[in-house]
Design an enzyme around this catalytic site. Structure first.
Site, PDB file in Angstrom:
ATOM      1  CB  VAL A 143      -1.031   0.064   1.192  1.00 14.68           C
ATOM      2  CG1 VAL A 143      -2.130  -1.149   1.047  1.00 14.68           C
ATOM      3  CG2 VAL A 143      -0.469  -0.047   2.479  1.00 14.68           C
TER       4      VAL A 143
ATOM      5  CE1 TYR B  81      -1.367  -0.555  14.527  1.00 10.51           C
ATOM      6  CE2 TYR B  81      -2.411  -0.099  16.823  1.00 10.51           C
ATOM      7  CZ  TYR B  81      -2.366  -0.490  15.509  1.00 10.51           C
ATOM      8  OH  TYR B  81      -3.391  -1.254  15.060  1.00 10.51           O
TER       9      TYR B  81
END
Length: 258
Positions: free
Chosen positions: A58, A162
């Protein structure tokens, strides 16, 4: 929105939550493009579901576009589910006061590139294709669901990269939904809690570890299942009044600092 007969792209679709979503979409007669790096699992799942596999990193725009093109060959692209992502755990600074021990900046950049920028890149390319669809009777041309995390809200020690990446996904949900409303495309995000996927391994030690994690879940006292996440994805895709929202699917957990 009726998704019967449409095509869909599921990034990170070869395993875990993505695979569960792909199966539930196929059960609704959707032609699924499994977009993933794992060719062995991705091709096997695509064959099982009567869809197609496209190898997609991606962070590579051309590979995402290849998945969009393949989906458009299979049917009218009306669904995108962004499930690709990685994690990373490292404290912001080291214990020795040495700058070399501080958080790896390359790792931070990679997590954001995959989880946030990759999600947006897939949205902009898939939505462009969706915008060329004929609208249904309700004016809809497509629907998008992103996968964030409760870490966007309850980030733990060591989760700066994250949490930042998933917080970015949450933060862009409403503005992107507003952008795409002009062409009849809805956008929602799901923030999973602790989900029982292969990331935790197998065996007795793994089960003990998961049982310990489950203590923080309000109720039921267990980890969630990929199918429970997938069912919420399907609801967001098919419920025409769901738009611009981020939904926690987490058993009521609020993550402690560590």
């Amino acid at each position: 929105m009726d998704i019967t007969g449409a095509s869909a792209i599921v990034t990170g679709g070869a395993s875990g939550i993505g695979a569960a979503v792909a199966r539930q979409l196929a059960a609704k007669d959707v032609k699924v493009v499994v977009a993933d790096l794992n060719a062995e699992r991705g091709e096997a799942l695509a064959t099982e579901l009567g869809g197609a596999f496209v190898r997609v990193d991606v962070t590579d725009t051309e590979q995402i576009q290849a998945a969009v093109d393949k989906a458009s060959e299979l049917g009218e692209l009306r669904v995108l589910v962004n499930s690709a992502g990685i994690g990373w755990a490292q404290r912001t600074i080291g214990r020795d006061g040495d700058p070399a021990s501080a958080h790896d900046l390359g790792a931070f950049t990679q997590v954001v590139a995959i989880n946030l920028i990759g999600t947006f890149d897939a949205i902009r390319l898939a939505a462009t294709a969706m915008s060329r669809n004929e609208p249904d009777e309700g004016g809809e041309r497509g629907a998008i669901v992103n996968m964030a995390s409760v870490a966007a809200f309850d980030g733990q020690i060591g989760q700066a990269s994250y949490s930042a990446s998933k917080g970015g996904v949450v933060g862009m949900t409403l503005p992107v939904a507003r952008d795409l409303s002009a062409v009849g495309i809805r956008v929602n995000t799901i923030a999973p809690g602790l989900i029982d996927t292969p990331i935790y391994g197998e065996g007795e030690a793994s089960e003990e570890f998961k049982a310990n994690l489950a203590k923080n879940v309000l109720f039921p006292k267990r980890l969630g299942t990929p199918d429970e996440l997938a069912s919420m994805v399907i609801e967001c895709l098919t419920n025409s009044f769901m738009n611009g929202e981020t939904i926690r699917v987490d058993g009521g957990i609020r993550m402690p600092p560590k």
